[in-house]
Write an enzyme that holds these catalytic residues in place. Structure first.
Site, PDB file in Angstrom:
ATOM      1  N   CYS A   1       2.099 -21.672 -27.363  1.00  0.00           N
ATOM      2  CA  CYS A   1       1.500 -20.511 -26.700  1.00  0.00           C
ATOM      3  C   CYS A   1       0.174 -20.130 -27.360  1.00  0.00           C
ATOM      4  CB  CYS A   1       2.451 -19.323 -26.765  1.00  0.00           C
ATOM      5  SG  CYS A   1       3.980 -19.599 -25.867  1.00  0.00           S
TER       6      CYS A   1
ATOM      7  N   ARG B   1      -1.320 -21.815 -22.682  1.00  0.00           N
ATOM      8  CA  ARG B   1      -0.859 -22.876 -23.567  1.00  0.00           C
ATOM      9  C   ARG B   1      -2.047 -23.545 -24.232  1.00  0.00           C
ATOM     10  NH1 ARG B   1       2.712 -20.307 -22.641  1.00  0.00           N
ATOM     11  NH2 ARG B   1       4.788 -20.812 -21.878  1.00  0.00           N
TER      12      ARG B   1
ATOM     13  N   HIS C   1       7.238 -23.181 -31.240  1.00  0.00           N
ATOM     14  CA  HIS C   1       6.799 -21.791 -31.350  1.00  0.00           C
ATOM     15  C   HIS C   1       5.571 -21.696 -32.246  1.00  0.00           C
ATOM     16  CE1 HIS C   1       9.723 -19.525 -29.154  1.00  0.00           C
ATOM     17  NE2 HIS C   1      10.757 -19.905 -29.896  1.00  0.00           N
TER      18      HIS C   1
END
Length: 171
Positions: free
Chosen positions: A149, A158, A75
């Site tokens: 991300c 990405r 993340h």
């Protein structure tokens, strides 16, 4: 030699003592230039891995120190955000993966600032963007791929950071 354009690479690292169990940490990722240390768990499920602040290992990709592509996801925002500043990595920065058996040091050498979230080529055994064809590698080797991300606070694209294995040190 590691870091050169030759396809030869360091000798394979020690074999893992056991196959990693899904959703369980089995290694540690260190990004010294970003002051990041995070556990690596098998799989990339949100609930079982990423939302716990772990870095996830894409199933079916190489294990640390093995030939192929060790592909990892994390993340960028929320849940520990281990890859919050992944965009700050530069060529030559170290990506260190520590297992029970050894310490594997990869060096960043390529960065793909943005690609489709569906660009599976970036985690292939010979990583290469299927969308942005000028990015990636052309020969087999010992690679690591970090994905997250981008832009921040979205999951539209990405960001991909690639490195090559530079050294292995048994524990």
């Amino acid at each position: 030699a590691p870091g050169s354009s030759e396809p030869s690479a360091p000798a394979p690292g020690p074999a893992p003592s056991a196959r990693p169990r899904p959703d369980r940490p089995y290694a540690v990722l260190r990004l010294p230039s970003l002051r990041v240390t995070a556990p690596i768990a098998e799989g990339i499920s949100k609930h079982g891995v990423l939302d716990k602040g772990y870095v996830g290992h894409y199933a079916g990709t190489a294990q640390p120190g093995r030939a192929g592509n060790l592909a990892l996801a994390g993340h960028r925002n929320t849940h520990g955000e281990p890859f919050r500043h992944l965009d700050r990595l530069r060529a030559g920065d170290r990506i260190v993966v520590e297992t029970r058996e050894a310490v594997f040091t990869y060096l960043v050498d390529k960065i793909l600032p943005e690609t489709s979230a569906r660009d599976g080529g970036v985690i292939a055994p010979v990583p290469r963007s299927a969308v942005r064809t000028a990015y990636g590698y052309g020969e087999r080797g010992y690679y690591v791929t970090l994905t997250t991300c981008t832009p921040e606070f979205t999951s539209r694209y990405r960001l991909v950071v690639w490195g090559r294995l530079a050294s292995t040190r048994p524990r």
